[in-house]
Write a protein that holds these residues in place. Sequence first.
Motif, PDB file in Angstrom:
ATOM      1  N   THR A  56       0.836  -1.205   0.000  1.00  0.00           N
ATOM      2  CA  THR A  56       0.000   0.000   0.000  1.00  0.00           C
ATOM      3  C   THR A  56       0.871   1.255   0.000  1.00  0.00           C
ATOM      4  O   THR A  56       0.633   2.177  -0.788  1.00  0.00           O
ATOM      5  CB  THR A  56      -0.955   0.001   1.211  1.00  0.00           C
ATOM      6  N   CYS A  57       1.868   1.292   0.869  1.00  0.00           N
ATOM      7  CA  CYS A  57       2.790   2.444   0.905  1.00  0.00           C
ATOM      8  C   CYS A  57       3.502   2.606  -0.430  1.00  0.00           C
ATOM      9  O   CYS A  57       3.617   3.720  -0.956  1.00  0.00           O
ATOM     10  CB  CYS A  57       3.828   2.266   2.019  1.00  0.00           C
ATOM     11  N   ALA A  58       3.984   1.496  -0.985  1.00  0.00           N
ATOM     12  CA  ALA A  58       4.696   1.546  -2.261  1.00  0.00           C
ATOM     13  C   ALA A  58       3.775   1.996  -3.390  1.00  0.00           C
ATOM     14  O   ALA A  58       4.186   2.770  -4.258  1.00  0.00           O
ATOM     15  CB  ALA A  58       5.312   0.184  -2.566  1.00  0.00           C
ATOM     16  N   LEU A  59       2.532   1.520  -3.375  1.00  0.00           N
ATOM     17  CA  LEU A  59       1.582   1.925  -4.416  1.00  0.00           C
ATOM     18  C   LEU A  59       1.252   3.415  -4.333  1.00  0.00           C
ATOM     19  O   LEU A  59       1.162   4.090  -5.355  1.00  0.00           O
ATOM     20  CB  LEU A  59       0.303   1.092  -4.329  1.00  0.00           C
ATOM     21  N   VAL A  60       1.091   3.920  -3.118  1.00  0.00           N
ATOM     22  CA  VAL A  60       0.813   5.348  -2.947  1.00  0.00           C
ATOM     23  C   VAL A  60       1.997   6.165  -3.469  1.00  0.00           C
ATOM     24  O   VAL A  60       1.831   7.111  -4.246  1.00  0.00           O
ATOM     25  CB  VAL A  60       0.500   5.688  -1.473  1.00  0.00           C
ATOM     26  N   PHE A  61       3.204   5.784  -3.059  1.00  0.00           N
ATOM     27  CA  PHE A  61       4.396   6.508  -3.516  1.00  0.00           C
ATOM     28  C   PHE A  61       4.509   6.455  -5.032  1.00  0.00           C
ATOM     29  O   PHE A  61       4.730   7.471  -5.685  1.00  0.00           O
ATOM     30  CB  PHE A  61       5.663   5.939  -2.860  1.00  0.00           C
ATOM     31  N   ASN A  62       4.373   5.267  -5.606  1.00  0.00           N
ATOM     32  CA  ASN A  62       4.528   5.135  -7.057  1.00  0.00           C
ATOM     33  C   ASN A  62       3.411   5.835  -7.832  1.00  0.00           C
ATOM     34  O   ASN A  62       3.642   6.299  -8.939  1.00  0.00           O
ATOM     35  CB  ASN A  62       4.631   3.669  -7.461  1.00  0.00           C
ATOM     36  N   THR A  63       2.239   5.916  -7.252  1.00  0.00           N
ATOM     37  CA  THR A  63       1.159   6.658  -7.904  1.00  0.00           C
ATOM     38  C   THR A  63       1.508   8.139  -7.967  1.00  0.00           C
ATOM     39  O   THR A  63       1.297   8.792  -9.000  1.00  0.00           O
ATOM     40  CB  THR A  63      -0.180   6.433  -7.171  1.00  0.00           C
ATOM     41  N   VAL A  64       2.051   8.673  -6.888  1.00  0.00           N
ATOM     42  CA  VAL A  64       2.491  10.071  -6.883  1.00  0.00           C
ATOM     43  C   VAL A  64       3.585  10.276  -7.926  1.00  0.00           C
ATOM     44  O   VAL A  64       3.560  11.242  -8.704  1.00  0.00           O
ATOM     45  CB  VAL A  64       2.967  10.499  -5.472  1.00  0.00           C
ATOM     46  N   MET A  65       4.550   9.352  -7.986  1.00  0.00           N
ATOM     47  CA  MET A  65       5.626   9.460  -8.975  1.00  0.00           C
ATOM     48  C   MET A  65       5.072   9.344 -10.398  1.00  0.00           C
ATOM     49  O   MET A  65       5.512  10.054 -11.299  1.00  0.00           O
ATOM     50  CB  MET A  65       6.702   8.402  -8.732  1.00  0.00           C
ATOM     51  N   LEU A 104       4.856  -1.763 -10.606  1.00  0.00           N
ATOM     52  CA  LEU A 104       6.212  -2.090 -10.170  1.00  0.00           C
ATOM     53  C   LEU A 104       6.321  -2.078  -8.646  1.00  0.00           C
ATOM     54  O   LEU A 104       7.152  -2.788  -8.071  1.00  0.00           O
ATOM     55  CB  LEU A 104       7.208  -1.108 -10.787  1.00  0.00           C
ATOM     56  N   ALA A 105       5.473  -1.315  -7.991  1.00  0.00           N
ATOM     57  CA  ALA A 105       5.461  -1.296  -6.522  1.00  0.00           C
ATOM     58  C   ALA A 105       5.209  -2.690  -5.954  1.00  0.00           C
ATOM     59  O   ALA A 105       5.786  -3.080  -4.933  1.00  0.00           O
ATOM     60  CB  ALA A 105       4.395  -0.319  -6.022  1.00  0.00           C
ATOM     61  N   VAL A 106       4.357  -3.451  -6.617  1.00  0.00           N
ATOM     62  CA  VAL A 106       4.053  -4.816  -6.176  1.00  0.00           C
ATOM     63  C   VAL A 106       5.279  -5.700  -6.351  1.00  0.00           C
ATOM     64  O   VAL A 106       5.630  -6.489  -5.469  1.00  0.00           O
ATOM     65  CB  VAL A 106       2.838  -5.376  -6.949  1.00  0.00           C
ATOM     66  N   GLN A 107       5.960  -5.570  -7.482  1.00  0.00           N
ATOM     67  CA  GLN A 107       7.170  -6.358  -7.760  1.00  0.00           C
ATOM     68  C   GLN A 107       8.206  -6.145  -6.662  1.00  0.00           C
ATOM     69  O   GLN A 107       8.730  -7.088  -6.103  1.00  0.00           O
ATOM     70  CB  GLN A 107       7.744  -5.942  -9.117  1.00  0.00           C
TER      71      GLN A 107
END
Length: 186
Positions: A56-65, A104-107
């Motif tokens: 979830t944290c990675a998805l939020v960060f990558n969505t912002v990016m 890619l956040a999931v990977q």
Amino acid sequence: YGGDVAVGAMTILTSVLQFAMLPLQGIGQGAQPITSYNYGAKRPDRIWKAEQWIVTCALVFNTVMFLAAQCVPEIFVQIFTRNEEYVALSAWAIRMSTLGVIPLAVQYTIVDGFTGMGIAKVAITLSLFRKSIYFLSVVLIPLLTGVTNVFFAETVSDFAGPVFSIILFLLVFKKVVGDPKQISVA
């Protein structure tokens, strides 16, 4: 093959992608002690919860990016150059190369989770799969569609890698880690 501008754009792209990848690695690697400890404690329920929180944290960060890369890539490019030709191609390259940055956040979460649990064979397999897809894309895409389209290689691997990782995670997690529905008090 693409000339100085294409090489410059690829160099800028590689540097800009580090803005997304390094913090993403930090999220995943920073959580490795949590997965490692709970793997040793035989607490698959906690590992599962941690992996969900980390993704979830990675998805939020990558969505912002992703949004920044799609909406204002020129800001990132202008850190390196103001040359309009380089800015135009580099901004386009950033938009195309980051189309798969969200999955890619999931990977990264899955690979770093398996690494943290000491399950290196699975982690290496997942990383090598994504890199081999990237390599094949770098070779095949320009041959089939033109050198400029090499900028899509990252996107191809960023979609293929997470799909393969999710499948392997679902097949391996319960077998190797245990059923997350069962709590083991050790």
